[in-house]
Design a protein around this motif. Structure first.
Motif, short mmCIF file in Angstrom:
data_model
loop_
_atom_site.label_atom_id
_atom_site.label_comp_id
_atom_site.label_asym_id
_atom_site.label_seq_id
_atom_site.Cartn_x
_atom_site.Cartn_y
_atom_site.Cartn_z
N VAL A 1 0.84 -1.25 -0.08
CA VAL A 1 0.19 0.08 0.04
C VAL A 1 0.95 1.40 -0.02
O VAL A 1 1.99 1.26 0.40
CB VAL A 1 -1.09 -0.05 1.38
CG1 VAL A 1 -0.27 0.21 2.48
CG2 VAL A 1 -2.26 0.89 1.18
N THR A 2 0.13 2.24 -0.83
CA THR A 2 0.98 3.48 -0.75
C THR A 2 0.20 4.66 0.09
O THR A 2 -1.14 4.60 0.22
CB THR A 2 1.40 3.98 -1.93
OG1 THR A 2 0.12 4.43 -2.61
CG2 THR A 2 1.98 3.09 -2.89
N GLU A 3 0.71 5.82 0.39
CA GLU A 3 -0.12 6.83 0.82
C GLU A 3 -1.16 7.29 -0.25
O GLU A 3 -2.48 7.54 0.39
CB GLU A 3 0.84 7.85 1.40
CG GLU A 3 1.72 7.79 2.58
CD GLU A 3 2.63 8.90 2.92
OE1 GLU A 3 2.58 10.05 2.45
OE2 GLU A 3 3.30 8.87 3.88
N ALA A 4 -0.92 7.34 -1.28
CA ALA A 4 -1.90 7.64 -2.28
C ALA A 4 -2.92 6.62 -2.27
O ALA A 4 -4.06 7.11 -2.37
CB ALA A 4 -1.24 7.94 -3.70
N ASP A 5 -2.88 5.43 -2.18
CA ASP A 5 -4.12 4.42 -2.04
C ASP A 5 -4.61 4.66 -0.80
O ASP A 5 -5.94 4.76 -1.05
CB ASP A 5 -3.35 3.03 -1.87
CG ASP A 5 -2.38 2.56 -3.16
OD1 ASP A 5 -2.68 2.89 -4.02
OD2 ASP A 5 -1.63 1.68 -3.01
#
Length: 100
Positions: A12-16
């Motif tokens: 997971v990314t911060e954008a996700d």
């Protein structure tokens, strides 16, 4: 106030995370703590939203929801506990301290 989001995929990314929580209101900040040694995220994060009502709606909708192949654990974040303190700041000063 902040929201704790646990059982996250390591991809997971911060954008996700921002895109998922934006469905429930305005996201102010997302944090994904990383492991100091590997740099990989630790499987949990924190989300701050603009209003308590938005945070409550996100918690209600997302706690237990499946996302990226995992069942999320979403709740109000607890205040961070101070480390050390009562025993002089953490580790014991004896020969067994390397067993941690």
């Amino acid at each position: 106030m902040s929201i704790y989001v646990g059982n996250l995929s390591y991809n997971v990314t911060e954008a996700d995370l921002t895109s998922v929580f934006t469905e429930y209101g305005s996201v102010k900040r997302v944090q994904l703590p990383t492991d100091r040694e590997t740099g990989r995220i630790r499987g949990f994060g924190f989300v701050e939203m603009s209003a308590d009502a938005e945070e409550a709606a996100a918690i209600e909708a997302l706690d237990g929801a499946e996302w990226m192949g995992r069942d999320l654990k979403v709740n109000k974040a607890k205040p961070r506990e101070e480390r050390g303190g009562s025993f002089g700041g953490g580790r014991r000063n004896n020969h067994s301290s390397n067993r941690y």
